[in-house]
Enzyme design. Sequence first.
Site, PDB file in Angstrom:
ATOM      1  N   ASP A  94       8.899   7.711   9.059  1.00 12.09           N
ATOM      2  CA  ASP A  94       8.951   6.645  10.065  1.00 12.09           C
ATOM      3  C   ASP A  94       8.664   7.194  11.456  1.00 12.09           C
ATOM      4  O   ASP A  94       7.818   6.682  12.197  1.00 12.09           O
ATOM      5  CB  ASP A  94      10.326   5.974  10.070  1.00 12.09           C
ATOM      6  CG  ASP A  94      10.715   5.445   8.699  1.00 12.09           C
ATOM      7  OD1 ASP A  94       9.832   5.363   7.827  1.00 12.09           O
ATOM      8  OD2 ASP A  94      11.899   5.113   8.514  1.00 12.09           O
ATOM      9  N   GLU A 110       6.013   5.631  -1.207  1.00 14.29           N
ATOM     10  CA  GLU A 110       7.401   5.249  -0.874  1.00 14.29           C
ATOM     11  C   GLU A 110       8.381   6.192  -1.541  1.00 14.29           C
ATOM     12  O   GLU A 110       8.222   6.521  -2.731  1.00 14.29           O
ATOM     13  CB  GLU A 110       7.638   3.812  -1.348  1.00 14.29           C
ATOM     14  CG  GLU A 110       8.549   3.017  -0.454  1.00 14.29           C
ATOM     15  CD  GLU A 110       7.928   2.730   0.913  1.00 14.29           C
ATOM     16  OE1 GLU A 110       8.195   3.490   1.862  1.00 14.29           O
ATOM     17  OE2 GLU A 110       7.170   1.744   1.021  1.00 14.29           O
ATOM     18  N   TYR A 132      20.289   4.740  -0.870  1.00 13.06           N
ATOM     19  CA  TYR A 132      19.236   5.653  -0.373  1.00 13.06           C
ATOM     20  C   TYR A 132      19.649   7.117  -0.571  1.00 13.06           C
ATOM     21  O   TYR A 132      18.888   7.926  -1.112  1.00 13.06           O
ATOM     22  CB  TYR A 132      18.957   5.380   1.114  1.00 13.06           C
ATOM     23  CG  TYR A 132      17.799   6.171   1.667  1.00 13.06           C
ATOM     24  CD1 TYR A 132      16.530   5.617   1.778  1.00 13.06           C
ATOM     25  CD2 TYR A 132      17.955   7.501   2.069  1.00 13.06           C
ATOM     26  CE1 TYR A 132      15.458   6.344   2.275  1.00 13.06           C
ATOM     27  CE2 TYR A 132      16.894   8.250   2.556  1.00 13.06           C
ATOM     28  CZ  TYR A 132      15.655   7.657   2.662  1.00 13.06           C
ATOM     29  OH  TYR A 132      14.593   8.387   3.148  1.00 13.06           O
ATOM     30  N   GLU A 157      18.172  10.133  14.180  1.00 13.08           N
ATOM     31  CA  GLU A 157      18.442   9.118  13.139  1.00 13.08           C
ATOM     32  C   GLU A 157      19.577   9.608  12.225  1.00 13.08           C
ATOM     33  O   GLU A 157      20.494   8.858  11.887  1.00 13.08           O
ATOM     34  CB  GLU A 157      17.159   8.874  12.332  1.00 13.08           C
ATOM     35  CG  GLU A 157      17.287   7.893  11.191  1.00 13.08           C
ATOM     36  CD  GLU A 157      17.086   6.431  11.613  1.00 13.08           C
ATOM     37  OE1 GLU A 157      16.437   6.184  12.645  1.00 13.08           O
ATOM     38  OE2 GLU A 157      17.608   5.554  10.902  1.00 13.08           O
ATOM     39  N   THR A 172       8.781   9.281  -1.053  1.00  6.41           N
ATOM     40  CA  THR A 172       8.167  10.579  -1.353  1.00  6.41           C
ATOM     41  C   THR A 172       8.395  11.562  -0.204  1.00  6.41           C
ATOM     42  O   THR A 172       8.244  12.767  -0.399  1.00  6.41           O
ATOM     43  CB  THR A 172       6.645  10.427  -1.557  1.00  6.41           C
ATOM     44  OG1 THR A 172       6.128   9.682  -0.456  1.00  6.41           O
ATOM     45  CG2 THR A 172       6.321   9.710  -2.844  1.00  6.41           C
ATOM     46  N   ASP A 173       8.727  11.052   0.997  1.00  7.98           N
ATOM     47  CA  ASP A 173       8.725  11.962   2.163  1.00  7.98           C
ATOM     48  C   ASP A 173       9.804  13.031   2.083  1.00  7.98           C
ATOM     49  O   ASP A 173       9.569  14.182   2.421  1.00  7.98           O
ATOM     50  CB  ASP A 173       8.777  11.193   3.492  1.00  7.98           C
ATOM     51  CG  ASP A 173       9.983  10.285   3.693  1.00  7.98           C
ATOM     52  OD1 ASP A 173      10.744  10.044   2.730  1.00  7.98           O
ATOM     53  OD2 ASP A 173      10.163   9.799   4.832  1.00  7.98           O
ATOM     54  N   SER A 227      12.445  -0.192  13.113  1.00  4.10           N
ATOM     55  CA  SER A 227      12.853  -0.514  14.486  1.00  4.10           C
ATOM     56  C   SER A 227      13.672   0.624  15.093  1.00  4.10           C
ATOM     57  O   SER A 227      13.568   0.892  16.291  1.00  4.10           O
ATOM     58  CB  SER A 227      13.655  -1.817  14.515  1.00  4.10           C
ATOM     59  OG  SER A 227      14.830  -1.684  13.744  1.00  4.10           O
ATOM     60  N   SER A 228      14.462   1.310  14.273  1.00  7.85           N
ATOM     61  CA  SER A 228      15.293   2.385  14.843  1.00  7.85           C
ATOM     62  C   SER A 228      14.433   3.576  15.261  1.00  7.85           C
ATOM     63  O   SER A 228      14.652   4.166  16.322  1.00  7.85           O
ATOM     64  CB  SER A 228      16.391   2.810  13.873  1.00  7.85           C
ATOM     65  OG  SER A 228      15.842   3.287  12.669  1.00  7.85           O
TER      66      SER A 228
HETATM   67  C1  GLA Z   1      13.089   4.804   4.978  1.00  9.10           C
HETATM   68  C2  GLA Z   1      13.220   6.245   5.473  1.00  9.10           C
HETATM   69  C3  GLA Z   1      11.923   7.029   5.268  1.00  9.10           C
HETATM   70  C4  GLA Z   1      11.406   6.885   3.842  1.00  9.10           C
HETATM   71  C5  GLA Z   1      11.410   5.426   3.385  1.00  9.10           C
HETATM   72  C6  GLA Z   1      11.065   5.276   1.934  1.00  9.10           C
HETATM   73  O1  GLA Z   1      12.171   4.113   5.767  1.00  9.10           O
HETATM   74  O2  GLA Z   1      13.563   6.281   6.847  1.00  9.10           O
HETATM   75  O3  GLA Z   1      12.121   8.382   5.613  1.00  9.10           O
HETATM   76  O4  GLA Z   1      12.148   7.693   2.964  1.00  9.10           O
HETATM   77  O5  GLA Z   1      12.671   4.801   3.625  1.00  9.10           O
HETATM   78  O6  GLA Z   1       9.749   5.632   1.708  1.00  9.10           O
END
Ligand code: GLA
Length: 333
Positions: free
Chosen positions: A149, A18, A197, A137, A20-21, A108-109
């Site tokens: 996602d 989580e 975020y 997005e 980390t992306d 969902s998005s």
């Molecule tokens: C959201 C973001 C993802 C990722 C997660 C946290 O879902 O869209 O790219 O950063 O939060 O792991």
Amino acid sequence: MSETSRVHAPGRVNLIGEHTDYTGGLVFPMAIDRGTTLTYTATDDSVELTSGDVAGRVNFPVPFTGSAADETPDWGAYVAAMAGELGAPTGLRGHLVSDIPAGAGLSSSAALECAVGLALGFDGTSLELAQAAQRAEHAATGVPTGIMDQLSIAAGVAGHATLIDCHSLEVTPHLIPDDIDIVVKFIVHRRLVGSAYADRVAECERAEVDIGPLRLASPDDVARVTDPIAQRRARHVIAENRRVMKFATELAAGNYVAAGQIMVDGHASLRDDFDTSTDQMDAAVGALNALPGVFGTRMTGGGFGGCIVAICAPGAVTDGWVVKPSAGAHHVA
Ligand code: GLA
């Protein structure tokens, strides 16, 4: 009269990896058997959409050249942004049905973006679909989210989770054993727009100024991050990347107690070092962890609310959704 067609895009649940992306780290999500189905006919000059689940009607001309974020209703922003990204020259008239609640951390998005992309005639690779959907997005929300996602939804493989290296963008399917349940429990709505975020993304960038890419850093490097907040963020990310590899190994070996403990550790790190949990989410995670047969529970997705996910013995948790690893976004015959 033009023909009716249908596309389906799943939601996703992230098992571990989580936040980390966006530093090019590792994630371990899976596409699930809940998703969004779009039934439509092709049209020449506009996109017109209704939804069985949320209010309002989307209606804009194509090619879309406006500002997606200004579209109404809210969910129209994702649709318009995807049409804009693809430069779609023709449109569609359709109806959406979804069983992924919005604001639950189940993407969902991203499912909506991928479904709309396929329906508007996108025919590239799953990675290209995910990249277009990620740009959509960003255009729709202004939140600098990562690729997890959209890529887990575009590239999902039935029966498998996907280990994604968010730097190389390599996707490796990992079999999900059939002698465990994966349970998702929706706790509370949240929104990433206006949340911390974007601050987390900036704090990770700050840590990287001191120690270089977090994806290449080791736990010993953490002490060299000067700002104390950025130091805690770095500690989470560096440990979380390692948890992903360990989790994949333990799961494959059938060591569910060990895999569950990694999820518990991951949640503690989100709570203590990454500050994306809440008292309500901590309480929900604790309650599920206390049930017999539960190997481990954590908050899933961007945080500040949403869903928790657990791995457990079959039937151990009855008041949640037992989700199955499912195929990625596709045309329905
Ligand atoms: C959201 C973001 C993802 C990722 C997660 C946290 O879902 O869209 O790219 O950063 O939060 O792991």
